[in-house]
Design a protein around this motif. Structure first.
Motif, short mmCIF file in Angstrom:
data_model
loop_
_atom_site.label_atom_id
_atom_site.label_comp_id
_atom_site.label_asym_id
_atom_site.label_seq_id
_atom_site.Cartn_x
_atom_site.Cartn_y
_atom_site.Cartn_z
N VAL A 1 0.85 -1.19 0.00
CA VAL A 1 0.00 0.00 0.00
C VAL A 1 0.89 1.24 0.00
N GLU A 2 0.70 2.08 -1.00
CA GLU A 2 1.52 3.27 -1.14
C GLU A 2 1.31 4.23 0.04
N THR A 3 2.31 5.05 0.29
CA THR A 3 2.20 6.10 1.29
C THR A 3 2.18 7.44 0.58
N VAL A 4 1.13 8.22 0.79
CA VAL A 4 1.01 9.52 0.14
C VAL A 4 0.71 10.58 1.18
N GLU A 5 1.15 11.80 0.92
CA GLU A 5 0.99 12.88 1.89
C GLU A 5 -0.36 13.59 1.77
N ASP A 6 -0.96 13.53 0.59
CA ASP A 6 -2.18 14.31 0.38
C ASP A 6 -3.47 13.52 0.58
N MET A 7 -3.35 12.28 1.08
CA MET A 7 -4.54 11.47 1.31
C MET A 7 -5.41 12.09 2.41
N ARG A 8 -6.68 12.32 2.12
CA ARG A 8 -7.56 12.89 3.14
C ARG A 8 -8.68 11.92 3.49
N LEU A 9 -9.34 12.21 4.60
CA LEU A 9 -10.42 11.36 5.08
C LEU A 9 -11.75 11.73 4.41
N TYR A 10 -12.68 10.79 4.42
CA TYR A 10 -14.04 11.12 4.02
C TYR A 10 -14.63 12.07 5.05
N PRO B 1 -6.30 6.96 -14.98
CA PRO B 1 -5.22 6.19 -14.35
C PRO B 1 -5.76 5.01 -13.53
N TYR B 2 -5.05 3.88 -13.60
CA TYR B 2 -5.52 2.70 -12.89
C TYR B 2 -5.52 2.92 -11.38
N SER B 3 -6.36 2.17 -10.70
CA SER B 3 -6.56 2.33 -9.26
C SER B 3 -5.33 1.92 -8.47
N LEU B 4 -5.06 2.66 -7.41
CA LEU B 4 -3.98 2.34 -6.48
C LEU B 4 -4.57 1.85 -5.16
N ALA B 5 -3.83 1.00 -4.48
CA ALA B 5 -4.31 0.46 -3.21
C ALA B 5 -4.57 1.56 -2.19
N VAL B 6 -3.73 2.60 -2.19
CA VAL B 6 -3.85 3.65 -1.20
C VAL B 6 -5.17 4.41 -1.33
N GLU B 7 -5.76 4.41 -2.52
CA GLU B 7 -7.01 5.13 -2.72
C GLU B 7 -8.17 4.50 -1.96
N SER B 8 -8.02 3.25 -1.57
CA SER B 8 -9.04 2.56 -0.78
C SER B 8 -8.58 2.34 0.66
N LEU C 1 -15.13 10.52 -5.39
CA LEU C 1 -14.50 9.29 -5.87
C LEU C 1 -13.33 9.62 -6.80
N GLY C 2 -12.16 9.11 -6.43
CA GLY C 2 -10.95 9.37 -7.21
C GLY C 2 -10.27 10.67 -6.84
N ARG C 3 -10.78 11.37 -5.82
CA ARG C 3 -10.25 12.68 -5.47
C ARG C 3 -9.73 12.78 -4.04
N LEU C 4 -9.66 11.65 -3.32
CA LEU C 4 -9.12 11.69 -1.97
C LEU C 4 -7.61 11.92 -1.98
N THR C 5 -6.97 11.58 -3.09
CA THR C 5 -5.54 11.80 -3.29
C THR C 5 -5.28 11.93 -4.78
#
Length: 251
Positions: free
Chosen positions: A42-51, A87-94, A228-232
């Protein structure tokens, strides 16, 4: 020779049971073993936000109405998938999806990158009567969502439950869940600024169903669809063929 072994195995209850256990164990190992390396995949990203509370409520409605049964949220790495959906889905998006809704059934299109593609007004019209915007659609109508008030009393409990499974909601977010749900759907209200303070400047504030005097299930579902697709933006980074993440489109 093989027929003889097979015949003997079938006549031996113990041997046949052990063979079944062995076969099932192989399948189990294949499914379970990767979970031990989940932190590495699972990737680590800085801009991932919560619902936000409103988006999370919309996700619950999405599950309740069975939308996941016809729409996947998983763009494959196949060229035709990427060219059609992005772009294809990344694990971090879920990362904060409980349960995750990747899926494989596509009676309707994949929705992994639907956020910002259409306006709020389009989604409301589509949910009220899909044939108004897509004449060939076989999707059912969800008119009652516009007249059903959203029950905000359960939102703090929903966020608290999510925290128990690892979603980092703070005490402040949980305590103000109901207020933040209202604030996100009333962009000119005093509560709106508190939503962006807690969930980030990229949070979409909008009168999702076109009415600010009440908070409906339509508000919640459209808010969820639009994120959808905009959390990161991770999927759009370092992808030469990818277009920039679309800006949210309002009414």
């Amino acid at each position: 020779m093989s027929d003889s072994i097979h015949r003997k195995l079938e006549r031996s209850a113990t041997g046949f049971m052990l063979a079944i256990i062995a076969a099932a164990s192989v399948g189990g190992i294949v499914e379970i073993a990767p979970l031990f390396t989940i932190d590495d995949t699972v990737e680590t990203v800085e801009d991932m936000r919560l619902y936000t509370p409103l988006e999370l409520a919309g996700r619950d409605i999405y599950v309740r109405e069975g939308c996941y049964a016809c729409h996947s949220q998983m763009i494959r790495t196949l060229r035709d998938d990427v060219e059609r959906y992005g772009p294809y889905s990344l694990a971090v998006e879920s990362k904060y999806d409980h349960p995750m809704l990747w899926g494989s059934k596509r009676t309707g299109p994949d929705l992994a990158r639907i956020g910002g593609k259409y306006s709020d007004f389009w989604h409301v019209a589509h949910l009220n009567n899909p044939r108004d915007v897509v004449p060939e659609s076989n999707m059912p109508s969800y008119r009652w969502l516009s007249t059903t008030l959203l029950d905000t009393t359960k939102l703090p409990l929903m966020l608290a439950a999510q925290r128990t499974v690892g979603v980092p909601y703070t005490d402040d977010m949980i305590e103000n869940a109901a207020v933040d749900a209202y604030g996100q759907a009333a962009p000119d209200s005093e509560q709106a600024s508190e939503v962006t303070t807690r969930y980030g400047e990229g949070t979409q504030l909008s009168a999702f169903d076109g009415v600010v005097t009440n908070l409906t299930e339509m508000d919640a579902l459209v808010a969820y669809i639009q994120v959808l697709g905009r959390l990161t933006g991770a999927a759009y980074e370092n992808t030469a063929a990818a277009e920039p993440m679309p800006e949210p489109s309002n009414n």
